[in-house]
Write an enzyme that holds these catalytic residues in place. Sequence first.
Site, PDB file in Angstrom:
ATOM      1  N   CYS A 134      43.605  44.627  48.618  1.00 43.63           N
ATOM      2  CA  CYS A 134      43.453  43.165  48.649  1.00 43.63           C
ATOM      3  C   CYS A 134      44.495  42.519  49.567  1.00 43.63           C
ATOM      4  O   CYS A 134      44.153  41.767  50.490  1.00 43.63           O
ATOM      5  CB  CYS A 134      43.524  42.598  47.240  1.00 43.63           C
ATOM      6  SG  CYS A 134      44.838  43.302  46.212  1.00 43.63           S
TER       7      CYS A 134
HETATM    8  N1  LIG Z   1      42.001  44.154  40.648  1.00 41.46           N
HETATM    9  C1  LIG Z   1      42.000  43.846  41.938  1.00 41.46           C
HETATM   10  O1  LIG Z   1      42.175  42.675  42.322  1.00 41.46           O
HETATM   11  C2  LIG Z   1      41.788  44.921  42.982  1.00 41.46           C
HETATM   12  C3  LIG Z   1      41.682  44.545  44.316  1.00 41.46           C
HETATM   13  C4  LIG Z   1      41.470  45.528  45.286  1.00 41.46           C
HETATM   14  C5  LIG Z   1      41.406  46.848  44.919  1.00 41.46           C
HETATM   15  N2  LIG Z   1      41.539  47.203  43.611  1.00 41.46           N
HETATM   16  C6  LIG Z   1      41.455  48.636  43.266  1.00 41.46           C
HETATM   17  O2  LIG Z   1      40.219  48.851  42.606  1.00 41.46           O
HETATM   18  C7  LIG Z   1      40.378  49.900  41.640  1.00 41.46           C
HETATM   19  C8  LIG Z   1      39.933  49.379  40.279  1.00 41.46           C
HETATM   20  O3  LIG Z   1      40.757  48.279  39.947  1.00 41.46           O
HETATM   21  P1  LIG Z   1      40.511  47.393  38.655  1.00 41.46           P
HETATM   22  O4  LIG Z   1      41.415  46.223  38.792  1.00 41.46           O
HETATM   23  O5  LIG Z   1      39.062  47.165  38.433  1.00 41.46           O
HETATM   24  O6  LIG Z   1      41.054  48.380  37.512  1.00 41.46           O
HETATM   25  P2  LIG Z   1      40.797  48.330  35.939  1.00 41.46           P
HETATM   26  O7  LIG Z   1      40.405  46.949  35.534  1.00 41.46           O
HETATM   27  O8  LIG Z   1      41.993  48.941  35.306  1.00 41.46           O
HETATM   28  O9  LIG Z   1      39.527  49.288  35.740  1.00 41.46           O
HETATM   29  C9  LIG Z   1      39.565  50.652  36.005  1.00 41.46           C
HETATM   30  C10 LIG Z   1      38.232  51.277  35.636  1.00 41.46           C
HETATM   31  O10 LIG Z   1      38.274  52.663  35.933  1.00 41.46           O
HETATM   32  C11 LIG Z   1      37.803  53.419  34.807  1.00 41.46           C
HETATM   33  N3  LIG Z   1      38.577  54.662  34.828  1.00 41.46           N
HETATM   34  C12 LIG Z   1      39.926  54.797  34.699  1.00 41.46           C
HETATM   35  N4  LIG Z   1      40.292  56.093  34.829  1.00 41.46           N
HETATM   36  C13 LIG Z   1      39.142  56.789  35.072  1.00 41.46           C
HETATM   37  C14 LIG Z   1      38.865  58.156  35.278  1.00 41.46           C
HETATM   38  N5  LIG Z   1      39.839  59.084  35.298  1.00 41.46           N
HETATM   39  N6  LIG Z   1      37.587  58.524  35.489  1.00 41.46           N
HETATM   40  C15 LIG Z   1      36.576  57.617  35.467  1.00 41.46           C
HETATM   41  N7  LIG Z   1      36.780  56.297  35.270  1.00 41.46           N
HETATM   42  C16 LIG Z   1      38.059  55.880  35.068  1.00 41.46           C
HETATM   43  C17 LIG Z   1      38.037  52.523  33.610  1.00 41.46           C
HETATM   44  O11 LIG Z   1      36.983  52.695  32.689  1.00 41.46           O
HETATM   45  P3  LIG Z   1      37.023  53.526  31.342  1.00 41.46           P
HETATM   46  O12 LIG Z   1      38.452  53.603  30.901  1.00 41.46           O
HETATM   47  O13 LIG Z   1      36.124  52.751  30.436  1.00 41.46           O
HETATM   48  O14 LIG Z   1      36.428  54.855  31.760  1.00 41.46           O
HETATM   49  C18 LIG Z   1      37.862  51.128  34.190  1.00 41.46           C
HETATM   50  O15 LIG Z   1      36.495  50.740  34.140  1.00 41.46           O
HETATM   51  C19 LIG Z   1      41.855  50.305  41.662  1.00 41.46           C
HETATM   52  O16 LIG Z   1      42.012  51.439  42.469  1.00 41.46           O
HETATM   53  C20 LIG Z   1      42.537  49.099  42.311  1.00 41.46           C
HETATM   54  O17 LIG Z   1      43.722  49.429  42.989  1.00 41.46           O
HETATM   55  C21 LIG Z   1      41.712  46.270  42.634  1.00 41.46           C
END
Ligand SMILES: NC(=O)c1ccc[n+]([C@@H]2O[C@H](COP(=O)([O-])OP(=O)(O)OC[C@H]3O[C@@H](n4cnc5c(N)ncnc54)[C@H](OP(=O)(O)O)[C@@H]3O)[C@@H](O)[C@H]2O)c1
Length: 345
Positions: A149
Amino acid sequence: MIKVGIVGGTGYTGVELLRLLAVHPDVQLTAITSRKEDGLPVADMFPSLRGRVDIAFSSPDKADLSKCDVVFFATPHGVAMAQAPALLAAGVKVIDLAADFRIKDKAVFEKWYKIDHTCPELLEEAAYGLAELNRDAIKGARLVANPGCYPTTMQLGYYPLLKAGLIDAGSLIADCKSGVSGAGRKAEIGTLFSESSDNFKAYGVAGHRHTPETSAQLQKFTADKVGLVFTPHLVPMIRGMHSTLYGRLTKDVSNEALQALFEVQYKDSPFVDVMPFGSHPETRSTRGSNMLRLALHRPDNGNTVIVLVVQDNLVKGASGQAVQCMNLMFGLEETTGLTQIALLP
Ligand SMILES: NC(=O)c1ccc[n+]([C@@H]2O[C@H](COP(=O)([O-])OP(=O)(O)OC[C@H]3O[C@@H](n4cnc5c(N)ncnc54)[C@H](OP(=O)(O)O)[C@@H]3O)[C@@H](O)[C@H]2O)c1
């Protein structure tokens, strides 16, 4: 219809993908994974999707992702790299919202992310998913590394200036702020309401993972050695990102020419709004939309140019940008399903 799978459907970028893809005219949501919520109807967890998404979460081992045309990984780093090789071999395209394929140098990735890279052979192939600067590569890609981001704001803000050789590439300063959803939905003390609300602080000043990604990309825009100081801050709001980018001008250039440089650069980029010179873009003017807005300033007409950049971290900073890439990969209009106007107030 494009059959879409989402790994990590319970997180913030996952539910944002669902919000966007549920109304995308060319998409059929086919598999949405969660390790903890196997069997739970998606709309039971997210009532905002009632009547729009009628499938249930399935655990990643049960979800048959190979029947999808494309799989988004909305997961922490390390997850996509474990599954991408098999999916690609099965003819499934992959878009990773995490960092697994953003940094081409394996050693740099491993230093910053503290895990081994298990499929370095895919690093070179992965297209960096910043459509505004890499459209053709994304169109032909089967694997896309969706940008971080903060790096999205820094690259789109600095690109025209670096490409034109107008600023000192060695002294870039990026002062950036993110809303708390940038940290994801997982439980952490630092993102508790009583810790993050009514408070403002910097973090990762000594080194943040988005620095090597951004520096490597900025280096592609100039022959001069890039030096970037990037300081992220956490602001007590849910969504939104504001980056204030400073550059030291090295050539005599008028404000009109600076403004024209940006307007020409982004005239064919529907998700970059170059606002009038001297404007003050607000994060809320992008909330829920895939638009990134920027504006140029030059205090006292001196030798510092400032680029103010705002976006919604979950849309242009993550899930919207990923859908933008999917559109390009499948030969659709870049804007398909992404024309939402920001929610205001
Ligand atoms: N938040 C932002 O603004 C943003 C912006 C740009 C990029 N990102 C990137 O996008 C990615 C996701 O971010 P987020 O903010 O959505 O994170 P989040 O809210 O913590 O969600 C992570 C998701 O991944 C799943 N998960 C975690 N470990 C896993 C595993 N080992 N195998 C399969 N599923 C798994 C979790 O689901 P369950 O636990 O239910 O399986 C959950 O649905 C990250 O890499 C982050 O750096 C985020």
